[in-house]
Scaffold this motif. Structure first.
Motif, PDB file in Angstrom:
ATOM      1  N   VAL A 195       0.189  -1.247  21.563  1.00  0.00           N
ATOM      2  CA  VAL A 195       0.159  -1.101  20.473  1.00  0.00           C
ATOM      3  C   VAL A 195       0.465   0.602  19.703  1.00  0.00           C
ATOM      4  O   VAL A 195       0.181   1.098  20.647  1.00  0.00           O
ATOM      5  N   PRO A 196       2.060   0.942  19.591  1.00  0.00           N
ATOM      6  CA  PRO A 196       2.203   1.786  19.647  1.00  0.00           C
ATOM      7  C   PRO A 196       1.379   2.767  18.667  1.00  0.00           C
ATOM      8  O   PRO A 196       0.986   3.708  19.096  1.00  0.00           O
ATOM      9  N   ALA A 197       0.636   1.802  17.770  1.00  0.00           N
ATOM     10  CA  ALA A 197      -0.752   3.299  16.926  1.00  0.00           C
ATOM     11  C   ALA A 197      -1.558   3.058  17.262  1.00  0.00           C
ATOM     12  O   ALA A 197      -1.685   4.654  17.560  1.00  0.00           O
ATOM     13  N   GLY A 198      -1.594   2.771  18.699  1.00  0.00           N
ATOM     14  CA  GLY A 198      -2.619   2.795  19.261  1.00  0.00           C
ATOM     15  C   GLY A 198      -4.207   2.826  19.479  1.00  0.00           C
ATOM     16  O   GLY A 198      -5.456   3.144  19.455  1.00  0.00           O
ATOM     17  N   ARG A 199      -4.262   1.655  18.013  1.00  0.00           N
ATOM     18  CA  ARG A 199      -5.948   1.752  17.200  1.00  0.00           C
ATOM     19  C   ARG A 199      -5.484   0.613  16.581  1.00  0.00           C
ATOM     20  O   ARG A 199      -4.339  -0.042  16.312  1.00  0.00           O
ATOM     21  N   LEU A 200      -6.611  -0.115  16.135  1.00  0.00           N
ATOM     22  CA  LEU A 200      -7.143  -1.059  15.970  1.00  0.00           C
ATOM     23  C   LEU A 200      -6.644  -0.504  14.317  1.00  0.00           C
ATOM     24  O   LEU A 200      -6.732   0.360  13.893  1.00  0.00           O
ATOM     25  N   CYS A 201      -6.601  -1.837  13.265  1.00  0.00           N
ATOM     26  CA  CYS A 201      -5.925  -1.549  11.989  1.00  0.00           C
ATOM     27  C   CYS A 201      -7.181  -1.868  10.802  1.00  0.00           C
ATOM     28  O   CYS A 201      -7.998  -3.378  11.108  1.00  0.00           O
ATOM     29  N   ASP A 202      -7.892  -1.032  10.437  1.00  0.00           N
ATOM     30  CA  ASP A 202      -8.550  -1.364   9.476  1.00  0.00           C
ATOM     31  C   ASP A 202      -8.511  -2.074   8.553  1.00  0.00           C
ATOM     32  O   ASP A 202      -7.180  -2.040   8.001  1.00  0.00           O
ATOM     33  N   PRO A 203      -8.851  -3.322   8.295  1.00  0.00           N
ATOM     34  CA  PRO A 203      -9.077  -4.246   7.253  1.00  0.00           C
ATOM     35  C   PRO A 203      -7.924  -3.537   5.696  1.00  0.00           C
ATOM     36  O   PRO A 203      -7.492  -4.601   5.171  1.00  0.00           O
ATOM     37  N   ASN A 204      -9.459  -2.420   4.508  1.00  0.00           N
ATOM     38  CA  ASN A 204      -8.826  -2.170   4.354  1.00  0.00           C
ATOM     39  C   ASN A 204      -7.608  -1.210   4.371  1.00  0.00           C
ATOM     40  O   ASN A 204      -6.687  -1.498   2.921  1.00  0.00           O
ATOM     41  N   GLU A 205      -6.364  -1.186   5.397  1.00  0.00           N
ATOM     42  CA  GLU A 205      -5.255  -0.494   5.682  1.00  0.00           C
ATOM     43  C   GLU A 205      -4.432  -2.061   5.100  1.00  0.00           C
ATOM     44  O   GLU A 205      -3.492  -1.259   4.261  1.00  0.00           O
ATOM     45  N   LEU A 206      -4.804  -2.845   4.683  1.00  0.00           N
ATOM     46  CA  LEU A 206      -4.249  -4.098   4.235  1.00  0.00           C
ATOM     47  C   LEU A 206      -4.418  -4.201   2.753  1.00  0.00           C
ATOM     48  O   LEU A 206      -3.443  -5.069   2.164  1.00  0.00           O
ATOM     49  N   LYS A 207      -5.218  -3.511   2.107  1.00  0.00           N
ATOM     50  CA  LYS A 207      -5.076  -4.238   0.547  1.00  0.00           C
ATOM     51  C   LYS A 207      -4.201  -3.211  -0.147  1.00  0.00           C
ATOM     52  O   LYS A 207      -4.233  -4.515  -1.495  1.00  0.00           O
ATOM     53  N   GLY A 208      -3.756  -2.734  -0.140  1.00  0.00           N
ATOM     54  CA  GLY A 208      -2.631  -2.086  -1.057  1.00  0.00           C
ATOM     55  C   GLY A 208      -0.943  -3.498  -0.879  1.00  0.00           C
ATOM     56  O   GLY A 208      -0.838  -3.962  -1.654  1.00  0.00           O
ATOM     57  N   ALA A 209      -1.349  -3.752   0.589  1.00  0.00           N
ATOM     58  CA  ALA A 209      -0.020  -5.314   0.684  1.00  0.00           C
ATOM     59  C   ALA A 209      -0.694  -6.118  -0.297  1.00  0.00           C
ATOM     60  O   ALA A 209       0.302  -6.897  -1.057  1.00  0.00           O
ATOM     61  N   TYR A 210      -1.699  -6.636  -0.426  1.00  0.00           N
ATOM     62  CA  TYR A 210      -2.218  -7.824  -1.320  1.00  0.00           C
ATOM     63  C   TYR A 210      -2.205  -7.179  -2.459  1.00  0.00           C
ATOM     64  O   TYR A 210      -1.118  -8.149  -2.988  1.00  0.00           O
ATOM     65  N   VAL A 211      -2.091  -6.192  -3.182  1.00  0.00           N
ATOM     66  CA  VAL A 211      -1.935  -6.161  -4.212  1.00  0.00           C
ATOM     67  C   VAL A 211      -0.613  -5.491  -4.859  1.00  0.00           C
ATOM     68  O   VAL A 211       0.126  -6.243  -5.857  1.00  0.00           O
ATOM     69  N   PHE A 212       0.293  -4.960  -3.636  1.00  0.00           N
ATOM     70  CA  PHE A 212       2.138  -5.262  -4.066  1.00  0.00           C
ATOM     71  C   PHE A 212       2.265  -6.655  -3.942  1.00  0.00           C
ATOM     72  O   PHE A 212       3.196  -7.186  -5.004  1.00  0.00           O
ATOM     73  N   LEU A 213       2.334  -7.235  -3.571  1.00  0.00           N
ATOM     74  CA  LEU A 213       2.501  -8.377  -3.327  1.00  0.00           C
ATOM     75  C   LEU A 213       2.132 -10.040  -3.967  1.00  0.00           C
ATOM     76  O   LEU A 213       2.786 -10.603  -5.411  1.00  0.00           O
ATOM     77  N   ALA A 214       0.740  -9.723  -5.334  1.00  0.00           N
ATOM     78  CA  ALA A 214       0.564 -10.144  -6.123  1.00  0.00           C
ATOM     79  C   ALA A 214       0.570  -9.694  -7.665  1.00  0.00           C
ATOM     80  O   ALA A 214       0.709 -10.146  -8.304  1.00  0.00           O
ATOM     81  N   SER A 215       1.078  -8.489  -7.841  1.00  0.00           N
ATOM     82  CA  SER A 215       1.895  -7.529  -8.766  1.00  0.00           C
ATOM     83  C   SER A 215       3.198  -7.842  -9.196  1.00  0.00           C
ATOM     84  O   SER A 215       3.605  -8.164  -8.122  1.00  0.00           O
ATOM     85  N   ASP A 216       3.186  -7.269 -10.442  1.00  0.00           N
ATOM     86  CA  ASP A 216       4.486  -7.128 -10.653  1.00  0.00           C
ATOM     87  C   ASP A 216       5.294  -5.515  -9.839  1.00  0.00           C
ATOM     88  O   ASP A 216       6.647  -5.530 -10.173  1.00  0.00           O
ATOM     89  N   ALA A 217       5.509  -4.759  -9.294  1.00  0.00           N
ATOM     90  CA  ALA A 217       5.807  -4.098  -8.006  1.00  0.00           C
ATOM     91  C   ALA A 217       6.742  -4.833  -7.255  1.00  0.00           C
ATOM     92  O   ALA A 217       7.044  -4.385  -6.243  1.00  0.00           O
ATOM     93  N   SER A 218       6.246  -6.361  -7.194  1.00  0.00           N
ATOM     94  CA  SER A 218       7.176  -7.075  -5.980  1.00  0.00           C
ATOM     95  C   SER A 218       8.140  -8.336  -6.930  1.00  0.00           C
ATOM     96  O   SER A 218       8.480  -9.191  -6.146  1.00  0.00           O
ATOM     97  N   THR A 219       8.641  -8.078  -7.831  1.00  0.00           N
ATOM     98  CA  THR A 219       8.668  -9.355  -8.560  1.00  0.00           C
ATOM     99  C   THR A 219       9.736 -10.190  -8.066  1.00  0.00           C
ATOM    100  O   THR A 219      10.297 -10.971  -8.575  1.00  0.00           O
ATOM    101  N   TYR A 220      10.981  -9.510  -7.496  1.00  0.00           N
ATOM    102  CA  TYR A 220      11.986  -9.791  -6.744  1.00  0.00           C
ATOM    103  C   TYR A 220      11.960 -10.272  -5.239  1.00  0.00           C
ATOM    104  O   TYR A 220      13.162 -10.818  -5.024  1.00  0.00           O
ATOM    105  N   MET A 221      10.244 -10.151  -5.142  1.00  0.00           N
ATOM    106  CA  MET A 221      10.295  -9.878  -3.561  1.00  0.00           C
ATOM    107  C   MET A 221       9.722 -12.080  -3.486  1.00  0.00           C
ATOM    108  O   MET A 221       8.522 -12.415  -4.099  1.00  0.00           O
ATOM    109  N   THR A 222       9.953 -12.834  -3.010  1.00  0.00           N
ATOM    110  CA  THR A 222       9.782 -14.422  -2.657  1.00  0.00           C
ATOM    111  C   THR A 222       9.943 -14.519  -1.424  1.00  0.00           C
ATOM    112  O   THR A 222      11.584 -14.092  -0.813  1.00  0.00           O
ATOM    113  N   GLY A 223       9.267 -15.389  -0.316  1.00  0.00           N
ATOM    114  CA  GLY A 223       9.493 -15.839   0.964  1.00  0.00           C
ATOM    115  C   GLY A 223       9.472 -14.800   2.024  1.00  0.00           C
ATOM    116  O   GLY A 223      10.619 -15.157   2.721  1.00  0.00           O
ATOM    117  N   ALA A 224       8.933 -13.909   1.320  1.00  0.00           N
ATOM    118  CA  ALA A 224       8.827 -12.627   2.501  1.00  0.00           C
ATOM    119  C   ALA A 224       7.425 -12.565   3.561  1.00  0.00           C
ATOM    120  O   ALA A 224       6.941 -13.493   2.800  1.00  0.00           O
TER     121      ALA A 224
END
Length: 252
Positions: free
Chosen positions: A212-241
């Motif tokens: 892993v180039p990042a050299g560490r594991l990911c903390d689960p909380n580092e995924l929080k923004g991604a779920y909010v992004f996909l759940a929100s109107d910030a990604s209204t033209y994104m589907t099938g991604a």
């Protein structure tokens, strides 16, 4: 009917990420990635059907169902929609892993992975899709895995990899089939620091860190923004991604 478009796409970007007034359900939402996703949606203002600490100004309720039992998950999602008045967001996150040589899998070992990871994801999606279709709107997010697009080593997990590859393609299929009433996307994490990984041998973890180039594991909380992004109107033209979040693991 075209893909949903917000009535005011020019609103401030911070408002686009708000989930205030939305109702969400997260399967497997009590620990690991599911818990992080539940907290994220609640922090963004959504009412949550999952067992988490209550956020100010939102409703949090716990429900229980086995995702591999079609009737159970369908009944619970219908109950959630009734209790909350609607169901705007569903995160199909529940999943399990096992590690066996491909030539040694028993029928029960193979079936258990597929029952939860693939069949359970589909039964969750099917129930959510029917609710969304009736409402005329909805947002479905699958938790996939980088295991959908590469072969993990040194562990042997053909069943898990195959189940997650199927989930990613399922998301693509449903995004097209349901485009008139729902958006469907997938998040594929890499190595996340959850209970699922801590049980593995140190030699495996050392191998992963070296890949892993990042050299560490990911903390689960580092995924929080991604779920909010996909759940929100910030990604209204994104589907099938399929949004891959892996510290560069799939790149070399």
């Amino acid at each position: 009917m075209p893909l949903y478009k917000p009535s005011n796409p020019d609103i401030h970007v911070s408002a686009q990420f708000s989930l205030k007034g939305k109702n969400a359900a997260v399967t497997g939402g009590v620990r690991g990635i599911g818990l992080a996703a539940s907290r994220a949606l609640a922090e963004a203002g959504a009412n949550i059907a999952a067992s988490i600490a209550k956020e100010a100004g939102v409703t949090v309720k716990a429900y229980q169902a086995s995702v591999d039992k079609k009737g159970e998950i369908d009944g619970v999602l219908k109950t959630i929609a009734s209790d909350f008045g609607s169901l705007d967001i569903v995160v199909a996150n529940a999943g399990i892993a096992s590690h066996y040589s491909a030539e040694e899998y028993t029928e029960d070992q193979w079936r258990k992975i597929m029952d939860v990871n693939l069949d359970g994801a589909f039964w969750t999606a099917q129930s959510a899709g029917n609710i969304f279709k009736t409402q005329g709107h909805g947002n479905l997010i699958f938790t996939g895995s980088v295991s959908a697009i590469l072969v993990n080593v040194p562990q042997k997990q053909a069943a898990y990899n195959a189940s997650k590859a199927a989930v990613v393609h399922l998301a693509r299929c449903l995004s097209v089939e349901w485009v008139e009433f729902a958006r469907v996307n997938c998040i594929s994490p890499g190595f996340i620091d959850t209970d699922m990984l801590t049980v593995h041998p140190t030699a495996w973890r050392d191998k992963w860190f070296g890949m892993v180039p990042a050299g560490r594991l990911c903390d689960p909380n580092e995924l929080k923004g991604a779920y909010v992004f996909l759940a929100s109107d910030a990604s209204t033209y994104m589907t099938g991604a399929n949004l891959v979040i892996d510290g560069g693991y799939t790149l070399p």
